[in-house]
Design an enzyme around this catalytic site. Structure first.
Site, mmCIF file in Angstrom:
data_model
loop_
_atom_site.group_PDB
_atom_site.id
_atom_site.type_symbol
_atom_site.label_atom_id
_atom_site.label_comp_id
_atom_site.label_asym_id
_atom_site.label_seq_id
_atom_site.Cartn_x
_atom_site.Cartn_y
_atom_site.Cartn_z
ATOM 1 N N ASP A 89 4.077 -4.552 3.975
ATOM 2 C CA ASP A 89 5.800 -4.813 4.000
ATOM 3 C C ASP A 89 6.077 -6.295 4.500
ATOM 4 O O ASP A 89 6.510 -6.772 4.085
ATOM 5 C CB ASP A 89 6.632 -3.322 4.188
ATOM 6 C CG ASP A 89 5.835 -3.428 5.912
ATOM 7 O OD1 ASP A 89 4.900 -4.263 6.569
ATOM 8 O OD2 ASP A 89 6.442 -2.942 6.620
ATOM 9 N N HIS B 50 0.969 -0.845 -0.391
ATOM 10 C CA HIS B 50 -0.080 0.610 -0.130
ATOM 11 C C HIS B 50 0.826 1.110 -0.079
ATOM 12 O O HIS B 50 1.714 0.861 0.317
ATOM 13 C CB HIS B 50 -0.687 0.014 1.416
ATOM 14 C CG HIS B 50 0.187 0.114 2.785
ATOM 15 N ND1 HIS B 50 0.807 0.809 2.933
ATOM 16 C CD2 HIS B 50 -0.258 -1.266 3.694
ATOM 17 C CE1 HIS B 50 1.295 0.619 4.543
ATOM 18 N NE2 HIS B 50 0.938 -0.232 3.834
#
Length: 484
Positions: A385, A103
């Site tokens: 991540d 994102h």
């Protein structure tokens, strides 16, 4: 962070994202780029096409610098980036693209106690920088999205951020713009140049999947909007993935949890040895007026990164101000942690087991397309991540930076026009070709004159070689075999 039995049930919870951010926000060596291929020789290659380009010393520091690396992590959309996506000999045909993204820029997940939250506006204002030429059109198109098919709770999430004071974890305008740029770049390469999808594309040609956070859904929609401008909402089927490691129905893996717990112990051991880091935490705790343990538990680096990325002064109290020196010491420790992480290999073992379900799904889809299937030729996973980082590790990419905001990992599938039954893959990370940095294609790079990796090498790696280090022959067995 889900561990033990809880981890096997959750496949790594969303709360784990922030904890790993603090521990794992490392910086790898600079990625290197391949010079674009020029179809000159009979085999389609320029004799110099595989020469590596050295880092530009005028723009990149000769040594790792915490502040420089923080700027890279922020990924502020200011200048056009270099991209190697879509490069191949002229007689190769692109037949599939699978994209895994993190994102975009977001507001912190937690606040530093007794300090004012960063004053960041999450409404979308085209006249405010950073912006994008299609931002206004994106906002209008998102308001028409009721016809889309959204799995589970995705339908209740907003399709774009809209709070004047960002909510915790909310995507910012910067994050939206980052993925509008990603989608535009990929469109120019894969749609305009390689015609991966025609103007009359169908819903079956797409596979879209996101975790259940608004920031991942909105990031996916931003990229998709510039990749397929003004797309028909009726063709959009967004699937919900409840696990941040995208393990779907294969999340029960006790040994994955074991290696994760061992890695956490290693990280803790390194942290308690760092006296300078502890002094910084003590000093910061005094500034904000809380116990050091509470300050450490509030994950201050996550909030400080938001101040840093948005060029907002670090917080102050009547006692003093948190400053750049505090920030740099924490970042420096993260770099030291990353160096040790690479040496100890515990995270690598965790990554192999954590990412096998996702990589197996990727391989199966590529095989089906190579066999002639025309569905799901463009795939988009919108993630975190803690999704991308283990995938890079499992592939053997030791020189890649930790996933920045709006990072993208791309798998391209190519068909050899001279030998149509032969298929090859390219893997790219933030526009850099990392195919021959993978553990399964390093040797092939030394022997072949083709700028790609045979699909079967990737297949063999995922179906067989990933388990060799565990002395196993299957994912199920590797997940349950205790180390000798």
């Amino acid at each position: 962070m889900a561990t033990g039995v809880a981890a096997s049930q959750a496949g790594w919870s969303y709360k784990g994202e922030l904890k790993w951010k603090i521990i794992l926000l490392p910086v790898f060596l600079l990625l290197v780029h391949l010079i674009p291929v020029n179809p000159i020789r009979e085999d389609g290659l320029n004799p110099k096409s595989r020469k590596r380009i050295m880092p530009d010393l005028l723009t990149e520091p000769p040594a790792i610098d915490p502040v420089y690396e923080a700027h890279v992590y922020c990924n502020i959309p200011t200048i056009a980036e270099r991209s190697m996506e879509g490069h191949a000999p002229h007689y190769f045909k692109l037949v599939s693209v699978q994209v895994l993204i993190r994102h975009g820029d977001r507001y912190p997940l937690y606040a530093i106690p007794k300090t004012k939250r960063p004053d960041i506006d999450c409404t979308l204002v085209p006249s405010r920088k950073p912006s994008h030429p299609q931002l206004e059109a994106f906002i209008k198109h998102m308001s028409k999205g009721s016809a889309a098919q959204m799995d589970g709770t995705l339908g209740s999430l907003p399709r774009y951020p809209s709070h004047s004071l960002c909510e915790m974890g909310e995507l910012t305008q910067t994050g939206v713009v980052q993925h509008l740029r990603n989608g535009q770049l990929l469109r120019e390469i894969y749609i305009n140049k390689h015609k991966l999808l025609q103007s009359d594309w169908t819903a079956k040609q797409l596979y879209l999947e996101t975790t259940g956070k608004s920031r991942t859904l909105q990031s996916a929609l931003a990229l998709l909007y510039t990749f397929l401008p003004d797309f028909d909402w009726k063709k959009i089927n967004m699937r919900h993935q409840w696990s941040t490691i995208f393990c779907s129905g294969s999340c029960d893996c006790p040994m994955r949890n074991h290696y994760l717990e061992e890695e956490q112990r290693r990280q803790y051991s390194l942290r308690v040895k760092n006296n300078n880091l502890e002094k910084i935490y003590v000093d910061m705790a005094k500034i904000v007026g809380i116990p050091t343990r509470q300050l450490r538990a509030s994950n201050p680096i996550d909030s400080l990164l938001c101040y840093f990325c948005h060029n907002v002064s670090f917080p102050c109290t009547n006692t003093g101000c948190i400053g750049m020196e505090h920030f740099k010491v924490i970042k420096r420790h993260q770099l030291e942690d990353e160096r040790e992480r690479q040496e100890k290999k515990l995270y690598f073992l965790y990554a192999l087991l954590a990412t096998h379900p996702l990589l197996n799904q990727t391989v199966n889809r590529l095989q089906h397309i190579a066999e002639g299937k025309k569905e799901e030729v463009f795939v988009l996973y919108s993630a975190h991540d803690v999704t991308l980082s283990p995938v890079l590790s499992a592939l053997g990419i030791t020189e890649a930076r930790f996933p920045r905001f709006a990072a993208r990992l791309v798998f391209e599938l190519w068909q050899d026009g001279k030998r149509p039954k032969e298929h090859f893959i390219r893997i790219l990370y933030n526009g850099a070709d990392i195919t021959f940095q993978t553990s399964f294609c390093k040797d092939y790079y030394k022997r072949s004159n083709k700028p790609m990796c045979p699909l079967e090498k990737f297949v063999n790696f995922v179906k067989r070689d990933m388990f060799l280090v565990f002395n196993s022959t299957s994912y199920y067995d590797a997940c349950r075999r205790r180390p000798l």
